[in-house]
Design a protein around this motif. Structure first.
Motif, PDB file in Angstrom:
ATOM      1  N   LEU A 109      -8.965   3.776  -3.004  1.00  0.00           N
ATOM      2  CA  LEU A 109      -7.901   2.808  -3.257  1.00  0.00           C
ATOM      3  C   LEU A 109      -7.822   2.599  -4.763  1.00  0.00           C
ATOM      4  CD1 LEU A 109      -6.011   0.731  -1.701  1.00  0.00           C
ATOM      5  CD2 LEU A 109      -7.803  -0.944  -2.170  1.00  0.00           C
ATOM      6  N   CYS A 115      -8.136  -7.127  -9.556  1.00  0.00           N
ATOM      7  CA  CYS A 115      -8.842  -5.871  -9.292  1.00  0.00           C
ATOM      8  C   CYS A 115     -10.352  -6.075  -9.354  1.00  0.00           C
ATOM      9  CB  CYS A 115      -8.417  -4.802 -10.296  1.00  0.00           C
ATOM     10  SG  CYS A 115      -6.742  -4.182 -10.081  1.00  0.00           S
ATOM     11  N   TRP A 168     -16.659   0.101  -0.873  1.00  0.00           N
ATOM     12  CA  TRP A 168     -16.139  -1.063  -0.151  1.00  0.00           C
ATOM     13  C   TRP A 168     -17.092  -1.425   1.003  1.00  0.00           C
ATOM     14  CZ3 TRP A 168     -14.175  -1.371   4.943  1.00  0.00           C
ATOM     15  CH2 TRP A 168     -13.580  -2.595   5.268  1.00  0.00           C
ATOM     16  N   ALA A 193      -4.355  -9.455  -1.457  1.00  0.00           N
ATOM     17  CA  ALA A 193      -4.852  -8.135  -1.869  1.00  0.00           C
ATOM     18  C   ALA A 193      -6.152  -7.800  -1.140  1.00  0.00           C
ATOM     19  CB  ALA A 193      -5.051  -8.090  -3.376  1.00  0.00           C
ATOM     20  N   ARG A 194      -7.001  -8.780  -0.949  1.00  0.00           N
ATOM     21  CA  ARG A 194      -8.252  -8.554  -0.217  1.00  0.00           C
ATOM     22  C   ARG A 194      -7.945  -8.137   1.231  1.00  0.00           C
ATOM     23  NH1 ARG A 194     -11.294 -12.804  -2.083  1.00  0.00           N
ATOM     24  NH2 ARG A 194     -12.239 -11.447  -3.624  1.00  0.00           N
ATOM     25  N   THR A 223      -6.686  -4.583   1.248  1.00  0.00           N
ATOM     26  CA  THR A 223      -7.796  -3.682   0.915  1.00  0.00           C
ATOM     27  C   THR A 223      -8.556  -3.360   2.192  1.00  0.00           C
ATOM     28  OG1 THR A 223      -7.992  -4.468  -1.355  1.00  0.00           O
ATOM     29  CG2 THR A 223      -9.960  -3.473  -0.375  1.00  0.00           C
ATOM     30  N   GLU A 224      -8.836  -4.387   2.975  1.00  0.00           N
ATOM     31  CA  GLU A 224      -9.517  -4.178   4.256  1.00  0.00           C
ATOM     32  C   GLU A 224      -8.665  -3.305   5.174  1.00  0.00           C
ATOM     33  OE1 GLU A 224     -11.547  -6.582   7.961  1.00  0.00           O
ATOM     34  OE2 GLU A 224     -11.239  -7.618   6.054  1.00  0.00           O
ATOM     35  N   ALA A 281      -6.514  -1.039   4.283  1.00  0.00           N
ATOM     36  CA  ALA A 281      -6.541   0.336   3.773  1.00  0.00           C
ATOM     37  C   ALA A 281      -7.805   1.077   4.204  1.00  0.00           C
ATOM     38  CB  ALA A 281      -6.424   0.337   2.250  1.00  0.00           C
ATOM     39  N   LEU A 340     -11.722  -7.887  -6.404  1.00  0.00           N
ATOM     40  CA  LEU A 340     -11.773  -7.017  -5.231  1.00  0.00           C
ATOM     41  C   LEU A 340     -12.959  -6.063  -5.281  1.00  0.00           C
ATOM     42  CD1 LEU A 340      -7.993  -6.046  -4.886  1.00  0.00           C
ATOM     43  CD2 LEU A 340      -9.272  -7.701  -3.507  1.00  0.00           C
ATOM     44  N   LEU A 359       0.873  -1.159   0.000  1.00  0.00           N
ATOM     45  CA  LEU A 359       0.000   0.000   0.000  1.00  0.00           C
ATOM     46  C   LEU A 359       0.915   1.214   0.000  1.00  0.00           C
ATOM     47  CD1 LEU A 359      -2.600  -1.005   2.739  1.00  0.00           C
ATOM     48  CD2 LEU A 359      -2.968  -0.968   0.264  1.00  0.00           C
ATOM     49  N   MET A 367     -13.154  -3.585  -7.592  1.00  0.00           N
ATOM     50  CA  MET A 367     -12.708  -2.309  -8.151  1.00  0.00           C
ATOM     51  C   MET A 367     -13.281  -2.141  -9.555  1.00  0.00           C
ATOM     52  SD  MET A 367      -8.723  -2.566  -6.941  1.00  0.00           S
ATOM     53  CE  MET A 367      -8.284  -0.842  -6.756  1.00  0.00           C
ATOM     54  N   ILE A 387      -2.600   0.428  -4.336  1.00  0.00           N
ATOM     55  CA  ILE A 387      -2.402  -0.967  -3.949  1.00  0.00           C
ATOM     56  C   ILE A 387      -1.617  -1.672  -5.056  1.00  0.00           C
ATOM     57  CG2 ILE A 387      -4.633  -1.677  -4.944  1.00  0.00           C
ATOM     58  CD1 ILE A 387      -4.873  -3.780  -2.738  1.00  0.00           C
TER      59      ILE A 387
END
Length: 187
Positions: free
Chosen positions: A133, A148, A182, A117-118, A121-122, A124, A151, A87, A153, A99
Motif C-alpha cells: 500500500l 501516513c 501491517w 484511512a486506517r 488500510t485494513e 486493502a 498508519l 483505494l 507507513m 491510498i
C-alpha cells in the motif's frame, strides 16, 4: 472481481458509496483551492463535481489496473459527507494499491482522515489482498504526511521537483507499507 460489503463503519464514521444527494457536500471541499493545491489539479467546478459524482456513485470493479474504490466519509448518524477515501489498484498482478484521502478543511483536526484511512488500510490488506500500500503526496502537505506516519507507513522516496503545476515545481513524498509489516504491527 472482488465484491465488498458497503457501507461499513468505524467507531465514529460511516464509509459508503457516494449518491447524487452528496453534490453540495462534495463541491464544498472539491471546489476549494486550498484542497486542490495538493492534488495537482485546479479546484473542481460544480459541473465537474456532477460528473465525478455520477462515476463515484456507479462504482467500479476491483480487478484491473486503474480500478478504484471511492468512499464518502460521514460522521455516524449524519448524512453530511466530510470527505472521501480512495483505494486505487495500481498493479493487479503485483498487488500494488495506492491510498488517498480528501477532506473538507472545515472538519479538520478531529481525526476523521486518520480513522477513515486506517479503515481502508485494513480493507486493502485484509480483504483486497494488497501486497503493498502506498501514498503519494506533495511535500508541503504535512497533514497527510502525519496521517501516513500514524498508519505505520514509512517514507520510501522524496521526488524533487517532479510535478509542474501552474508554473510551480512541486516535490513529492512516497510513503508505503507491506502486508507483512501491517500484519506484524497488528500482532
Amino acid at each position: 472481481m472482488t465484491t465488498l460489503s458497503v457501507p461499513f463503519s468505524t467507531e465514529r464514521l460511516l464509509l459508503r458509496r457516494f449518491t447524487p444527494d452528496d453534490l453540495d457536500d462534495l463541491y464544498a471541499y472539491q471546489g476549494l483551492s486550498e484542497v486542490a493545491r495538493y492534488l495537482y489539479r485546479p479546484p473542481l467546478t460544480r459541473e465537474r463535481c456532477v460528473r465525478s459524482l455520477a462515476r463515484r456513485a456507479a462504482g467500479t470493479a476491483w480487478a484491473e489496473d486503474g480500478d478504484d474504490l471511492v468512499f464518502a466519509v460521514c460522521p455516524v448518524g449524519e448524512a453530511k459527507v466530510v470527505g472521501e477515501v480512495v483505494l486505487k489498484l495500481a498493479s493487479a498482478r503485483a498487488g500494488q494499491v495506492e491510498i488517498g484521502w480528501i477532506f473538507n478543511p472545515a472538519y479538520g483536526g478531529r481525526g476523521y482522515a486518520t480513522e477513515a484511512a486506517r479503515a481502508i488500510t485494513e480493507l486493502a490488506f485484509a480483504e483486497l489482498d494488497a501486497h503493498r500500500l502506498f501514498a503519494r503526496l506533495d511535500v508541503l502537505n504535512t497533514g497527510s504526511a502525519r496521517i501516513c506516519e500514524r498508519l505505520g507507513m514509512r517514507r520510501e522516496a522524496h521526488l524533487v521537483e517532479n510535478a509542474l503545476d501552474d508554473g510551480r515545481w512541486g516535490s513529492e513524498y512516497v510513503y508505503a507499507m507491506l502486508a507483512r509489516e501491517w500484519k506484524a504491527d497488528r500482532a
